[in-house]
Scaffold this active site. Structure first.
Site, PDB file in Angstrom:
ATOM      1  N   GLY A 126       0.842  -1.229  -0.072  1.00 45.94           N
ATOM      2  CA  GLY A 126      -0.145  -0.130  -0.094  1.00 45.94           C
ATOM      3  C   GLY A 126       0.792   1.203   0.024  1.00 45.94           C
ATOM      4  O   GLY A 126       0.113   2.393   0.064  1.00 45.94           O
ATOM      5  N   TRP A 141       2.131   2.946  -2.332  1.00 49.57           N
ATOM      6  CA  TRP A 141       2.007   3.935  -3.450  1.00 49.57           C
ATOM      7  C   TRP A 141       0.548   4.260  -3.100  1.00 49.57           C
ATOM      8  O   TRP A 141       0.255   5.779  -3.365  1.00 49.57           O
ATOM      9  CB  TRP A 141       1.826   3.366  -4.936  1.00 49.57           C
ATOM     10  CG  TRP A 141       3.195   3.380  -5.404  1.00 49.57           C
ATOM     11  CD1 TRP A 141       4.508   3.520  -4.806  1.00 49.57           C
ATOM     12  CD2 TRP A 141       3.639   3.150  -6.708  1.00 49.57           C
ATOM     13  NE1 TRP A 141       5.506   3.679  -5.649  1.00 49.57           N
ATOM     14  CE2 TRP A 141       5.074   3.209  -6.920  1.00 49.57           C
ATOM     15  CE3 TRP A 141       2.784   2.725  -7.872  1.00 49.57           C
ATOM     16  CZ2 TRP A 141       5.667   3.048  -8.152  1.00 49.57           C
ATOM     17  CZ3 TRP A 141       3.542   2.614  -9.010  1.00 49.57           C
ATOM     18  CH2 TRP A 141       4.780   2.959  -9.217  1.00 49.57           C
ATOM     19  N   ASP A 181      -4.521  -6.120  -5.836  1.00 50.93           N
ATOM     20  CA  ASP A 181      -3.348  -6.966  -5.693  1.00 50.93           C
ATOM     21  C   ASP A 181      -3.675  -8.596  -5.206  1.00 50.93           C
ATOM     22  O   ASP A 181      -4.826  -8.532  -4.790  1.00 50.93           O
ATOM     23  CB  ASP A 181      -2.429  -6.362  -4.567  1.00 50.93           C
ATOM     24  CG  ASP A 181      -1.039  -6.899  -4.646  1.00 50.93           C
ATOM     25  OD1 ASP A 181      -0.003  -6.123  -5.037  1.00 50.93           O
ATOM     26  OD2 ASP A 181      -0.685  -8.066  -4.399  1.00 50.93           O
ATOM     27  N   ASP A 234      -6.233 -11.778  -8.612  1.00 44.44           N
ATOM     28  CA  ASP A 234      -5.039 -12.098  -9.539  1.00 44.44           C
ATOM     29  C   ASP A 234      -5.467 -11.128 -10.714  1.00 44.44           C
ATOM     30  O   ASP A 234      -6.647 -11.581 -11.478  1.00 44.44           O
ATOM     31  CB  ASP A 234      -4.998 -13.423  -9.796  1.00 44.44           C
ATOM     32  CG  ASP A 234      -3.704 -13.797 -10.650  1.00 44.44           C
ATOM     33  OD1 ASP A 234      -3.367 -12.538 -11.427  1.00 44.44           O
ATOM     34  OD2 ASP A 234      -3.305 -14.721 -10.825  1.00 44.44           O
ATOM     35  N   LYS A 252       6.290   0.286 -13.377  1.00 45.80           N
ATOM     36  CA  LYS A 252       7.776  -0.374 -13.148  1.00 45.80           C
ATOM     37  C   LYS A 252       8.179  -1.305 -14.122  1.00 45.80           C
ATOM     38  O   LYS A 252       7.258  -2.132 -14.279  1.00 45.80           O
ATOM     39  CB  LYS A 252       7.872  -0.609 -11.763  1.00 45.80           C
ATOM     40  CG  LYS A 252       9.029  -1.670 -11.359  1.00 45.80           C
ATOM     41  CD  LYS A 252       9.100  -1.915  -9.870  1.00 45.80           C
ATOM     42  CE  LYS A 252       8.284  -3.222  -9.714  1.00 45.80           C
ATOM     43  NZ  LYS A 252       8.289  -3.515  -8.219  1.00 45.80           N
TER      44      LYS A 252
END
EC number: 2.1.1.166
Length: 209
Positions: A63, A65, A83, A99, A164
């Protein structure tokens, strides 16, 4: 890798982790993770988040971000987070555990977004790492491709994408794909990102019509 080598490697990682200045600062400030500092540095340079925005956070746990973004978008803003792992509640964050690759989970996530487009999609997802780039990089690229697909579905014109990515096979092609969808694309390596890590952050702004 032998158990002995794996154990030594794990011990070095733990020692490095707990002596990391960003980990120490995160603990002192009561933050979820050191990722908070990465996002803060990106926000200082790129100004992605503004009050009242709706933001999608993929790979949100634990958590860091989401915790940062709610301080930037205010009470009228909204974070929709997802998540595979559980995440303790954060005020202002609508969290879905599941998922992201599963169609039913994706459908539930899109339902939470609703008909209105969002202003930012951010993705800090990473697969379980084996330590072998030839295995890890393709798994990571698959996840970030799915995140880019999410942008196509829910991101408003002019919106931003932060993701990312681990540098390796497929990186240049992925970067070209992002550039075809956004007017401005930058690559960031925040100070809080470990120097030896292959990770970089792509900041894409100005979603094209």
């Amino acid at each position: 890798m032998s158990n002995k080598k794996r154990s030594a490697s794990s011990s070095r990682w733990l020692q490095e982790h707990f002596s990391d200045k960003y980990v120490i600062q995160a603990q002192k400030k009561g933050l979820r993770s050191r990722a908070w500092f990465k996002l803060d540095e990106i926000q200082q340079s790129d100004k992605l988040f503004k009050p009242g925005m709706t933001v999608v956070d993929l790979g949100a746990a634990p958590g860091g971000w989401s915790q940062y973004v709610v301080t930037q978008i205010g009470g009228k803003g909204r974070v929709i987070a997802c998540d595979l792992l559980p995440m303790d509640p954060i005020v202002g964050v609508d969290f879905l555990q599941g998922d992201f690759r599963d169609e039913l989970v994706l459908k539930a996530l899109l339902e939470r977004v609703g008909d209105k487009k969002v202003q930012v999609v951010m993705c800090d997802m990473a697969p379980n790492m084996s330590g072998t780039p030839a295995v890890d990089i393709p798994k990571s690229m698959y996840l970030v491709e799915l995140a880019l697909d999410m942008c196509r579905d829910v991101l408003a014109p002019g919106g931003s994408f932060l993701v990312k990515v681990f540098q390796g096979d497929g990186f240049d092609e992925y970067l070209r794909e992002i550039r075809s969808l956004f007017t401005k694309v930058k690559i960031r390596k925040p100070d809080a990102s470990r120097a030896r890590s292959r990770e970089v952050y792509i900041v894409a702004t100005g979603r094209k019509l």
